[in-house]
Every structure is written in C-alpha cells, then in structure tokens.
Design an enzyme around this catalytic site. Structure first.
Site, mmCIF file in Angstrom:
data_model
loop_
_atom_site.group_PDB
_atom_site.id
_atom_site.type_symbol
_atom_site.label_atom_id
_atom_site.label_comp_id
_atom_site.label_asym_id
_atom_site.label_seq_id
_atom_site.Cartn_x
_atom_site.Cartn_y
_atom_site.Cartn_z
ATOM 1 N N HIS A 243 35.150 39.456 41.024
ATOM 2 C CA HIS A 243 35.228 39.298 39.564
ATOM 3 C C HIS A 243 33.852 39.061 38.927
ATOM 4 O O HIS A 243 33.745 39.074 37.689
ATOM 5 C CB HIS A 243 36.153 38.138 39.180
ATOM 6 N N ASP B 241 42.549 43.559 46.907
ATOM 7 C CA ASP B 241 42.969 42.287 46.322
ATOM 8 C C ASP B 241 44.028 42.552 45.242
ATOM 9 O O ASP B 241 44.041 43.618 44.634
ATOM 10 C CB ASP B 241 41.743 41.620 45.697
ATOM 11 N N HIS C 112 44.172 41.289 42.415
ATOM 12 C CA HIS C 112 43.513 41.331 41.108
ATOM 13 C C HIS C 112 42.527 42.489 41.057
ATOM 14 O O HIS C 112 41.918 42.844 42.072
ATOM 15 C CB HIS C 112 42.739 40.030 40.858
ATOM 16 N N ASP D 54 45.835 38.363 48.504
ATOM 17 C CA ASP D 54 46.764 37.720 47.570
ATOM 18 C C ASP D 54 47.835 38.671 47.030
ATOM 19 O O ASP D 54 48.655 38.269 46.207
ATOM 20 C CB ASP D 54 46.012 37.034 46.410
HETATM 21 ZN ZN LIG Z 1 42.636 38.000 43.858
#
Ligand SMILES: [Zn+2]
Length: 317
Positions: free
Chosen positions: A137, A174, A176, A254
């Site tokens: 991120h 991931d 995200h 995740d």
């Molecule tokens: Zn994540």
C-alpha cells in the site's frame, strides 16, 4: 547440488509494532516460524539474515522526501519518548511507527533486495522474505495501510536498474489491491503487474488503466476456484507475452477463507496452486527466479498454513 529456497528475515521485523491489538503484529512472524519448525519445513530452507536497504536503493521506488519524512518521524518520536511523550507516531488511523519501525522498514526492504541479489547470483533458486512491515500500500510518496516502503516495488526496480534486467513481473495475491505498487509501476512497460483483489474494499483508490497492469477486482465471497479460472484466463497469457526475467510476489494471505480482514474464500490449496502457476511462468521465462515478500494475512493459523503451502511449492518439498 540443486539450489535451495531462501528464507530472509531479521529480528528487527519483530520489533516494529503499532499498538496493542493491532492485527499487523509480530505474532504473525512467530506463527509462520512455529509452523515451519513443527512441520520440519525449516530444514528445507536456507535461512538468511537480511541487511538494511540503502536510501539510494529505496529511492528507486520512492521520493526522497517520503523517506526523509519517515526518518524524521522516527527521530521525532525518539525525542518525544525521551521527554515522556507517546510511544507511537501516527501516519494514518491504522498505521503508526514505534521506536524500532525505521530499522524494521530498512531490513524489510533490504530483505527483498538481498533476496534479489542471491537469486540473480544463482545462490538460491528462489526466495521468500518473512518481513514486516508489509509494503504494497505504500505509494511513491505516502505511507498508508500498515505500509511505509514498498518492498516489492523497490526490489523490482532494483532488479531492472542494478541487475540490468529488461522485464520483470509483479504478482499480488493479497486480498487488498496493491495500490502503492500500482502507483509506483503504472506506465513502466518493463514491469507487468498482475493482481486480483476484493472490490469494492480497502483501499479507496482510483485504479489506473495503464497497459502494464492486469487488475482483476472480484466481489466479496468469491471462491478459490473462480480466482484460479481468472488467473488462467487473464494473468497467464499476459505473463507469457511479457516473458519476465524475474518474478516478484506480493504474498498476502488475507484472501484466506478464515481471515476476517477480507471476505474472499481461498484456502491453502489455492495458494499452492497459484504459487505453482507462478513457478511455471518463472521456469519458462526467468530461469525460475522468484522473490516473494510477505504482505497481509492476519488470521495467525490460516497465515501459517498458507505460507507453508506457498513455501512447499517454492522449495519443491
Ligand atoms: Zn491485505
């Protein structure tokens, strides 16, 4: 003698923490290491201690001011603590540093760089970096979402700039979206970034439509079999056309069914399958060269089992 799979980490990765109860916690690394010991998988890996990344190498992916401000935040915190102030400095509502975070940031990025050097040198077949803080991120100029420096983007740029590679790939599985990586690599035709991620979801981000990105947003409750089909249809043809000379993985776990941070339905076998597909791409085009870096994964048991599945494929055991 065949080359081993490297396992890069550093004790400083345990010392960064963002406050009691924070899901991105040192116990994540303990869970992984416990699992490797219990299963005996540790004996199949070549364990190496990461060294700190240089500012010059991190600047391949980040603005000088971003790194200076993180360093300044860390120095300022030291002064505040000495004066009896708070133990953490906040970067965003979910993201903060403690007195050890800057050192952890350096060795997390350094692990990815060291792994790249060792794999490029042929000392290791491939490598996994068990590091925190994670990185995907972190944009060129902003820390966010538990991330400060983008370990994978730094290593990918490093492979291009310092090892003279012409083409690399970044795979991000991931749950995200790796918005930070996208921010850094969008439009750089030397890098093909392939990802799937739960959408709509964190982070709030205007996805780029740059041609070097294969973004696959999937809705909540998508299962592993559907993700596999998408990967076969959408990632693999692009990866084979790009012919990456090295493959980097933003390995977040995740998207696991048991991980309550996200709502996707992957299980260990899906991570093994994805890793196998990536490995085949690397074998076809990149002499097998893979550097994988831990990103998310917050259910400790599911994380440990998923990393084991990932490593068993990488290490062929
Ligand atoms: Zn994540």
């Amino acid at each position: 003698m065949s080359q081993a799979t490297g396992y890069f980490t550093h004790k400083d990765c345990w010392r960064h923490e963002m406050g009691a109860g924070h899901p991105e916690c040192p116990a994540r690394l303990d869970a992984i290491e416990d699992r490797l010991l219990i299963t005996g998988l540790d004996t199949a890996l070549e364990r190496r201690e990461a060294t700190a990344a240089s500012l010059a190498d991190m600047e391949l992916a980040h603005g000088r001011m971003h790194l200076a401000s993180l360093r300044g935040l860390s120095d300022g915190l030291r002064d505040e603590i000495a004066a009896g102030g708070p133990t953490h400095a906040q970067v965003d509502p979910d993201t903060s540093i403690n007195i050890h975070s800057w050192d952890a940031i350096l060795v997390a990025a350094g692990a990815a760089i060291d792994a790249t050097d060792a794999v490029m040198a042929g000392e290791l077949a491939n490598a996994f970096c068990a590091v925190r803080p994670p990185g995907h991120h972190a944009t060129r100029n902003q820390a966010m979402g538990f991330c400060f420096v983008n370990n994978v983007a730094v290593a990918a740029k490093y492979a291009l700039e310092r090892h003279g590679l012409k083409r690399v790939a970044i795979i991000d599985f991931d749950v995200h979206h790796g918005n930070g990586t996208e921010d850094i690599v969008a439009g750089d035709e030397r890098i093909l970034m392939c990802s799937f991620y739960q959408h709509p979801f964190y982070p709030p981000w205007e996805h780029s439509t740059a041609a070097n990105l294969v973004n696959l947003p999937v809705p909540a409750y998508t299962k592993g079999m559907d993700v596999r089909e998408l990967i076969d249809m959408m990632w693999l043809p692009r990866l084979d056309a790009h012919k990456p000379q090295m493959v980097f993985i933003s390995a977040g776990f995740d998207a696991h069914r048991e991980d309550e941070m996200g709502q996707l339905g992957l299980v260990e076998n899906d991570y093994a399958w994805i890793t196998q597909r990536i490995k085949e791409v690397a074998q076809r085009h990149a002499k097998g060269r893979i550097v994988s870096c831990l990103e998310g994964g917050y259910d400790l048991s599911a994380l440990a089992r998923s990393v084991e599945a990932h490593l068993r494929v990488l290490a062929d055991v």
